[in-house]
Design a protein around this motif. Structure first.
Motif, PDB file in Angstrom:
ATOM      1  N   ASN A  77       3.830 -52.227  29.723  1.00  0.00           N
ATOM      2  CA  ASN A  77       3.734 -51.983  28.282  1.00  0.00           C
ATOM      3  C   ASN A  77       4.384 -50.664  27.859  1.00  0.00           C
ATOM      4  N   TRP A  78       4.507 -49.701  28.800  1.00  0.00           N
ATOM      5  CA  TRP A  78       5.052 -48.384  28.444  1.00  0.00           C
ATOM      6  C   TRP A  78       6.461 -48.133  28.967  1.00  0.00           C
ATOM      7  N   ILE A  79       7.050 -49.113  29.668  1.00  0.00           N
ATOM      8  CA  ILE A  79       8.382 -48.866  30.254  1.00  0.00           C
ATOM      9  C   ILE A  79       9.401 -48.502  29.175  1.00  0.00           C
ATOM     10  N   THR A  80       9.393 -49.238  28.081  1.00  0.00           N
ATOM     11  CA  THR A  80      10.425 -48.988  27.059  1.00  0.00           C
ATOM     12  C   THR A  80      10.129 -47.740  26.221  1.00  0.00           C
ATOM     13  N   ARG A  81       8.970 -47.144  26.442  1.00  0.00           N
ATOM     14  CA  ARG A  81       8.619 -45.948  25.649  1.00  0.00           C
ATOM     15  C   ARG A  81       8.354 -44.723  26.517  1.00  0.00           C
TER      16      ARG A  81
ATOM     17  N   VAL B  19      21.811 -47.615  28.333  1.00  0.00           N
ATOM     18  CA  VAL B  19      21.469 -48.666  27.371  1.00  0.00           C
ATOM     19  C   VAL B  19      21.304 -50.007  28.094  1.00  0.00           C
ATOM     20  N   LEU B  20      22.202 -50.290  29.016  1.00  0.00           N
ATOM     21  CA  LEU B  20      22.082 -51.548  29.770  1.00  0.00           C
ATOM     22  C   LEU B  20      20.814 -51.530  30.627  1.00  0.00           C
ATOM     23  N   SER B  21      20.499 -50.381  31.205  1.00  0.00           N
ATOM     24  CA  SER B  21      19.269 -50.250  31.991  1.00  0.00           C
ATOM     25  C   SER B  21      18.050 -50.556  31.126  1.00  0.00           C
ATOM     26  N   HIS B  22      18.045 -50.002  29.923  1.00  0.00           N
ATOM     27  CA  HIS B  22      16.900 -50.210  29.031  1.00  0.00           C
ATOM     28  C   HIS B  22      16.744 -51.687  28.676  1.00  0.00           C
ATOM     29  N   ARG B  23      17.844 -52.323  28.363  1.00  0.00           N
ATOM     30  CA  ARG B  23      17.781 -53.756  28.024  1.00  0.00           C
ATOM     31  C   ARG B  23      17.230 -54.559  29.209  1.00  0.00           C
ATOM     32  N   LEU B  24      17.696 -54.266  30.408  1.00  0.00           N
ATOM     33  CA  LEU B  24      17.212 -55.018  31.579  1.00  0.00           C
ATOM     34  C   LEU B  24      15.735 -54.733  31.842  1.00  0.00           C
ATOM     35  N   LEU B  84      29.512 -51.827  22.661  1.00  0.00           N
ATOM     36  CA  LEU B  84      28.581 -52.712  21.951  1.00  0.00           C
ATOM     37  C   LEU B  84      27.980 -53.780  22.875  1.00  0.00           C
ATOM     38  N   LEU B  85      28.726 -54.160  23.909  1.00  0.00           N
ATOM     39  CA  LEU B  85      28.238 -55.233  24.784  1.00  0.00           C
ATOM     40  C   LEU B  85      26.905 -54.876  25.441  1.00  0.00           C
ATOM     41  N   VAL B  86      26.769 -53.643  25.929  1.00  0.00           N
ATOM     42  CA  VAL B  86      25.535 -53.286  26.654  1.00  0.00           C
ATOM     43  C   VAL B  86      24.305 -53.281  25.747  1.00  0.00           C
ATOM     44  N   GLU B  87      24.514 -53.060  24.446  1.00  0.00           N
ATOM     45  CA  GLU B  87      23.344 -52.978  23.561  1.00  0.00           C
ATOM     46  C   GLU B  87      22.921 -54.344  23.020  1.00  0.00           C
ATOM     47  N   GLN B  88      23.698 -55.382  23.289  1.00  0.00           N
ATOM     48  CA  GLN B  88      23.331 -56.708  22.770  1.00  0.00           C
ATOM     49  C   GLN B  88      21.952 -57.102  23.282  1.00  0.00           C
ATOM     50  N   GLU B  89      21.173 -57.736  22.422  1.00  0.00           N
ATOM     51  CA  GLU B  89      19.793 -58.072  22.790  1.00  0.00           C
ATOM     52  C   GLU B  89      19.760 -59.077  23.938  1.00  0.00           C
ATOM     53  N   ASN B  90      18.644 -59.077  24.675  1.00  0.00           N
ATOM     54  CA  ASN B  90      18.541 -59.884  25.892  1.00  0.00           C
ATOM     55  C   ASN B  90      18.709 -61.380  25.648  1.00  0.00           C
ATOM     56  N   GLY B  91      18.217 -61.880  24.524  1.00  0.00           N
ATOM     57  CA  GLY B  91      18.262 -63.324  24.303  1.00  0.00           C
ATOM     58  C   GLY B  91      17.538 -64.053  25.418  1.00  0.00           C
ATOM     59  N   ASP B  92      18.064 -65.224  25.807  1.00  0.00           N
ATOM     60  CA  ASP B  92      17.435 -65.938  26.923  1.00  0.00           C
ATOM     61  C   ASP B  92      18.030 -65.431  28.241  1.00  0.00           C
ATOM     62  N   PHE B  93      17.569 -66.012  29.339  1.00  0.00           N
ATOM     63  CA  PHE B  93      18.024 -65.553  30.656  1.00  0.00           C
ATOM     64  C   PHE B  93      19.541 -65.754  30.805  1.00  0.00           C
ATOM     65  N   GLY B 233      19.501 -49.655  16.750  1.00  0.00           N
ATOM     66  CA  GLY B 233      18.609 -48.668  16.126  1.00  0.00           C
ATOM     67  C   GLY B 233      17.152 -48.917  16.485  1.00  0.00           C
ATOM     68  N   TYR B 234      16.780 -50.182  16.541  1.00  0.00           N
ATOM     69  CA  TYR B 234      15.392 -50.515  16.903  1.00  0.00           C
ATOM     70  C   TYR B 234      15.122 -50.169  18.365  1.00  0.00           C
ATOM     71  N   MET B 235      16.143 -50.424  19.195  1.00  0.00           N
ATOM     72  CA  MET B 235      15.971 -50.093  20.617  1.00  0.00           C
ATOM     73  C   MET B 235      15.739 -48.593  20.790  1.00  0.00           C
ATOM     74  N   LEU B 236      16.554 -47.797  20.096  1.00  0.00           N
ATOM     75  CA  LEU B 236      16.401 -46.337  20.218  1.00  0.00           C
ATOM     76  C   LEU B 236      15.083 -45.867  19.623  1.00  0.00           C
ATOM     77  N   ALA B 237      14.685 -46.479  18.515  1.00  0.00           N
ATOM     78  CA  ALA B 237      13.429 -46.055  17.873  1.00  0.00           C
ATOM     79  C   ALA B 237      12.271 -46.197  18.854  1.00  0.00           C
ATOM     80  N   GLU B 238      12.246 -47.312  19.551  1.00  0.00           N
ATOM     81  CA  GLU B 238      11.180 -47.553  20.517  1.00  0.00           C
ATOM     82  C   GLU B 238      11.308 -46.600  21.710  1.00  0.00           C
ATOM     83  N   MET B 239      12.525 -46.448  22.199  1.00  0.00           N
ATOM     84  CA  MET B 239      12.741 -45.633  23.398  1.00  0.00           C
ATOM     85  C   MET B 239      12.439 -44.157  23.146  1.00  0.00           C
ATOM     86  N   GLN B 240      12.732 -43.686  21.932  1.00  0.00           N
ATOM     87  CA  GLN B 240      12.672 -42.240  21.684  1.00  0.00           C
ATOM     88  C   GLN B 240      11.374 -41.752  21.046  1.00  0.00           C
TER      89      GLN B 240
END
Lengths: 335, 251
Positions: A77-81, B19-24, B84-93, B233-240
């Motif tokens: 739950n906290w990995i992304t934060r 960014v790719l690490s975060h998405r994975l 831009l490719l690395v930030e694309q949302e995960n979608g399905d597998f 932007g949403y990805m960064l908001a959560e991460m930061q």
């Protein structure tokens, strides 16, 4: 080697008394099994074993495996934060270790003649359980520390004796699991230490986490000995080495002095060193709460189950594709 | 000559990796098999390690002495220079696997070229990263074959993923003043030069997977200039958010 006979499919059920060894041959097998247990030797998958022993182990190993897998959720739950890249790397590695533990344990259960997918189905049907502790929410980053320190600490207390469990594959899996869990506990302690020695806000966050995780961690070691359903038989079989209450005492004895180093106060006014007993005294656990959480009414039971089920169902087409590809290419290789 | 071209070029690589690490990492506890939960996190961890090493080098090259966390948590969207490719949302597998195939094939060619960088530290980071990225590409390749040549459903999902992601691959090979100057200094390859190896590998794998590259005219770009897609932007908001909620503290 001797065959084990048909495997009873009532995997979800509790251990039942009595084995499947009928007649004189059966008596000899039973005696040989009992002699191995008494000599503190390991039972291996191809050895004869009573049905009840097999079922008890399947139930326990599956529950342990499910706990590792469901346990990925509260910390994940906290990995992304995670608040720093270092903490993020540590947390990802830790959650990945839990997945690895789940994998070894499902494999250990498979040596008893069940399939991982059957066990997952039983989990989804609510017919096999996982540790009650993972039904509590992780509300701040300090909870990652509290889980490492307390939950993994309690798990180690429970699991170190399992390295000597009478069933070989389980005992060997536990050796590696315990090494990694011990590392997890230290990372939890180190995180809480950083917080409790940081700003006042961080200290408060750490104290709040310990307030919320302390009692559930004591309770996760199981109901009191007077009410423990499976304990006596498991101890006779060398699966369990210490009673729940003995393990709880060991756990408190380990973490109470660590709390002092952390400068955090466990939420138990009765917690104090008892010179005479050579142990810490501690207050009564709320086993009514444990019963509620185990029976499905904890804060996150429904969420955890739904999450796992959704991941499993969402992945069905992927597993089907892998199977279709393998079949196609096995057929073309054979042609 | 662009001022600090070397630093910008290492920052681009670091941001791609982070960014790719975060998405994975968002896949943790959601993967279709336990083995792949472990594998995706493993790849995410490798990428995070690569990002951290490249941020450390960037801080030396740009002379700001910033920490890795300053780069990751204290910059806004417009300051990130990942593609831009690395930030694309995960979608399905299928989408995640295809993104990984396209990215790790690119990153492998890039790291291989960086092993001969005139910047000794970058060359050392690259030597380790090559080994890791070979595995990332193998994992994505194996799954691309299984999904492309698996069931009708998996094939269709891969086709949809290709349609969604292929447009973003053009940006990977764009050269600009920064990349040309960095290449001139011998710090890193010009992205243009990575194209042939990437094309050859991707074409072969997609062909083996019975997949066809879609014909698309749209070639979105802008990541290297800090112009990102909305989802980023949403990805960064959560991460930061947690890092920024407690300014200046140690975790």
């Amino acid at each position: 080697m001797r065959s084990n006979g048909p495997i009873e499919r009532d995997l979800a059920g509790s251990a039942v008394s009595g084995g499947d060894a009928g007649g004189a041959v059966g008596d000899a097998r039973e005696a040989e099994f009992q002699a191995l247990i008494e000599a503190d030797q390991r039972i291996e998958p191809r050895d004869w074993m009573p049905d009840a022993y097999r079922k008890t182990l399947i139930r326990q190993i599956a529950q342990h495996a499910h706990s590792e897998i469901i346990g990925m959720q509260p910390e994940g739950n906290w990995i992304t934060r995670a608040p720093s890249l270092r903490r993020k790397a540590i947390l990802m590695a830790k959650v990945q270790d839990e997945a690895g533990h789940g994998l070894y344990l499902y494999c250990a259960a498979e040596t008893l003649g069940v399939d991982r997918s059957e066990l997952i189905d039983l989990l989804h049907q609510g017919r096999q359980k996982y540790s009650s502790i993972f039904n509590y929410p992780t509300l701040t980053y300090a909870d990652v520390g509290a889980i490492g320190w307390l939950v993994d600490g309690a798990a180690i207390t429970n699991q170190i004796p399992l390295c000597r469990c009478s069933f070989g594959p389980y005992a060997r899996a536990m050796v590696r699991v315990c090494k990694e869990e011990s590392f997890h506990q230290r990372q939890g302690f180190e995180l809480l230490y950083a917080l409790s020695h940081g700003t006042p806000e961080q200290h408060e966050m750490a104290q709040d986490a310990v307030n919320r995780w302390w009692w559930p961690s004591l309770e996760m070691l199981g109901p009191p000995d007077t009410e423990s359903t499976h304990s006596a038989q498991s101890m006779a079989w060398g699966i369990k080495r210490f009673s729940n209450d003995e393990l709880r005492q060991r756990f408190v004895d380990m973490v109470a002095p660590q709390a002092v180093v952390l400068d955090l106060v466990p939420p138990d006014p009765a917690l104090r060193w008892n010179e005479e007993r050579g142990h810490y005294d501690f207050g009564p656990c709320d086993f009514e709460e444990l019963r509620r959480v185990v029976s499905g009414d904890g804060p996150c039971n429904r969420q955890r189950a739904a999450h796992h089920l959704k991941a499993h169902e969402d992945g069905a087409w992927v597993r089907a594709a892998a199977a279709a590809y393998a079949a196609k290419h096995a057929a073309s290789a054979a042609a | 000559m662009v001022a600090g071209a070397a630093a910008v070029s290492t920052l681009r690589i670091a941001d791609d990796c982070l960014v790719l690490s975060h998405r994975l990492a968002q896949w943790s506890s959601w993967a279709p098999t336990l083995e792949d939960d472990i594998a995706l996190t493993n790849i995410a961890l490798d990428l995070l390690g690569q990002a951290r090493a490249m941020y450390a080098r960037t801080a030396e090259l740009d002379g700001t002495g910033r920490s890795e966390d300053d780069y990751a948590f204290m910059r806004d969207e417009r300051a990130f220079v990942n593609c831009l490719l690395v930030e694309q949302e995960n979608g399905d597998f299928a989408t995640t696997i295809l993104r990984q195939l396209l990215c790790s094939t690119y990153q492998l060619a890039q790291w291989q070229a960086l092993t001969t960088s005139t910047d000794g530290q970058v060359a050392a980071i690259a030597a380790k990263a090559v080994k890791e990225t070979e595995y990332h590409r193998d994992h994505a390749t194996d799954w691309t074959l299984r999904l492309g040549d698996g069931t009708d459903e998996s094939h269709q999902r891969m086709e949809s993923a290709l349609a969604a992601l292929w447009p973003f691959t053009a940006e990977l090979f764009e050269s600009d003043d920064v990349s040309r100057d960095a290449a001139g200094l011998g710090v890193g390859p010009d992205p243009e030069d990575l194209r042939a190896a990437w094309d050859a590998y991707i074409t072969r794998v997609l062909d083996d997977a019975t997949l066809v590259v879609p014909k698309v005219s749209w070639k979105p770009t802008g990541g290297r200039q800090g112009l990102h897609t909305e989802a980023f932007g949403y990805m960064l908001a959560e991460m930061q958010h947690l890092h920024r909620s407690f300014p200046g503290v140690t975790w």
